[in-house]
Design an enzyme around this catalytic site. Structure first.
Site, short mmCIF file in Angstrom:
data_model
loop_
_atom_site.label_atom_id
_atom_site.label_comp_id
_atom_site.label_asym_id
_atom_site.label_seq_id
_atom_site.Cartn_x
_atom_site.Cartn_y
_atom_site.Cartn_z
N ILE A 44 0.83 -1.18 0.00
CA ILE A 44 0.00 0.00 0.00
C ILE A 44 0.88 1.24 0.00
O ILE A 44 1.81 1.36 0.77
CB ILE A 44 -0.92 0.02 1.24
CG1 ILE A 44 -1.92 -1.15 1.15
CG2 ILE A 44 -1.66 1.33 1.34
CD1 ILE A 44 -2.77 -1.28 2.39
N SER A 203 -0.03 -21.40 -3.02
CA SER A 203 0.78 -20.96 -4.16
C SER A 203 0.96 -22.12 -5.12
O SER A 203 0.98 -23.29 -4.71
CB SER A 203 2.16 -20.49 -3.69
OG SER A 203 3.01 -20.21 -4.78
N TYR A 218 9.89 -21.91 1.15
CA TYR A 218 8.62 -21.29 0.75
C TYR A 218 7.71 -22.32 0.09
O TYR A 218 6.52 -22.40 0.39
CB TYR A 218 8.90 -20.13 -0.20
CG TYR A 218 7.66 -19.43 -0.70
CD1 TYR A 218 7.07 -18.42 0.04
CD2 TYR A 218 7.09 -19.76 -1.93
CE1 TYR A 218 5.93 -17.75 -0.42
CE2 TYR A 218 5.95 -19.11 -2.40
CZ TYR A 218 5.38 -18.12 -1.64
OH TYR A 218 4.25 -17.47 -2.10
N LYS A 222 3.97 -23.49 1.45
CA LYS A 222 2.74 -23.35 0.68
C LYS A 222 2.08 -24.70 0.39
O LYS A 222 0.85 -24.80 0.33
CB LYS A 222 3.03 -22.58 -0.61
CG LYS A 222 3.37 -21.11 -0.38
CD LYS A 222 2.25 -20.39 0.36
CE LYS A 222 2.50 -18.91 0.50
NZ LYS A 222 1.39 -18.20 1.17
#
Length: 310
Positions: A44, A203, A218, A222
């Site tokens: 953001i 993922s 990772y 996932k």
């Protein structure tokens, strides 16, 4: 199992019931429902023009999913870790869609925090919980497993897998109570609640081994997420559905550290020849969150432009 699984190892009959009505579009409505979405703070802010995939979006899908759910009528709690601009984004969602949206700061690796902030969000948003999207995640950035630091491994696993487990436990407690009692936390009769919906961001890396980058930890985390959701689906079948979405390469800030040369290799391995946009994940998340997916539990939807096909 709340009576769903019998002593002989078989399932009881009619543990769930279908929604009423034959029209499809009303099934996608989330009007009056409450959703919590973790991992809605990353990315953001102002776009960084020096990074091709740094955009005014979030890590994977959280803020985009919040917009999709708000458009469908849900009141939303968005969770962020460190970026306080999430508070402004929540206000913008309220103004744009006419729903309630609040932002909460949290560390999803802290089980007590997860329970506390879940309970607070439920109390602030109509005393009920309908949907939980466990989306918070971080990448592995240290190459081969033999070269990476063990501390980094623990951080990835704690955020990407343990955090999902904590979120699931916190949400499921509310759903089981709502299913048993038929009321919100204030004792008021629940309207429009059939079952909870838990959706985790897994993922495609849980299905394949990525190359040329190396990220065993990772990938394992996932793969664990999607399988954890399958376990939840069985355990919670009386009162909630549990599914996951496995994005492929999506153009978000989580991949900013990747060299352009590597991204060219990625695109050469994707039948569609490009990275996906975060907005292209909205449909999968909305489907799983809504009554349109009333007979869908324990599944993983791969949204990868065909990467896993060849």
């Amino acid at each position: 199992m709340d009576g769903a699984l019998k002593e002989d190892g078989t399932f009881a009959h009619y543990n769930t019931s279908p929604p009423k009505g034959e029209r499809v579009l009303p099934l996608f409505s989330l009007k009056g429902k409450t959703a919590i979405i973790s991992g809605a703070g990353s990315g953001i802010g102002k776009p960084n023009p020096t990074k091709a995939s740094s955009r005014h979006i979030l890590s994977i899908s959280g803020l985009t999913v919040a917009h999709a759910f708000a458009e469908a009528g849900a009141n939303i709690a968005i969770w962020y870790h460190g970026n306080r601009k999430a508070i402004d984004r929540a206000a913008e969602i309220e103004k744009e869609y006419g729903v309630t949206c609040k932002a909460y700061q949290i560390d999803v690796t802290d089980e007590e925090q997860v329970q506390k902030v879940t309970d607070q969000g439920v109390a602030d948003l109509n005393g009920r919980l309908d949907i939980f999207v466990a989306n918070a995640g971080i990448p592995w950035t240290q190459g081969a497993a033999l070269e990476g630091q063990v501390a980094h491994y623990h951080k990835v696993m704690a955020t990407d897998l343990d955090g999902v487990f904590y979120c699931g436990r916190a949400a499921a407690g509310h759903w089981r109570r709502q299913w048993k009692e038929g009321t919100d936390i204030h004792g008021k009769k629940l309207e429009g609640f059939r079952y909870g919906s838990f959706v985790a961001t897994a993922s495609m890396s849980g299905h394949i081994q990525n190359i040329p980058q190396l990220q065993a930890a990772y990938n394992a985390a996932k793969a664990g997420v999607s399988h954890l959701c399958k376990g939840f689906a069985v355990e919670w079948v009386k009162f909630a559905r549990s599914n996951s979405v496995s994005p492929g390469y999506i153009a978000t800030e989580i991949s900013d550290f990747v060299p352009p040369e590597t991204k060219k290799i990625w695109r050469s391995k994707i039948p569609m020849g490009r990275e996906g946009e975060s907005s292209e994940l909205k449909g999968a998340f909305l489907y799983l969150a809504s009554d349109a997916a009333s007979y869908t539990t324990g599944t993983d939807i791969i949204v990868d432009g065909g990467y896993c096909l060849p």
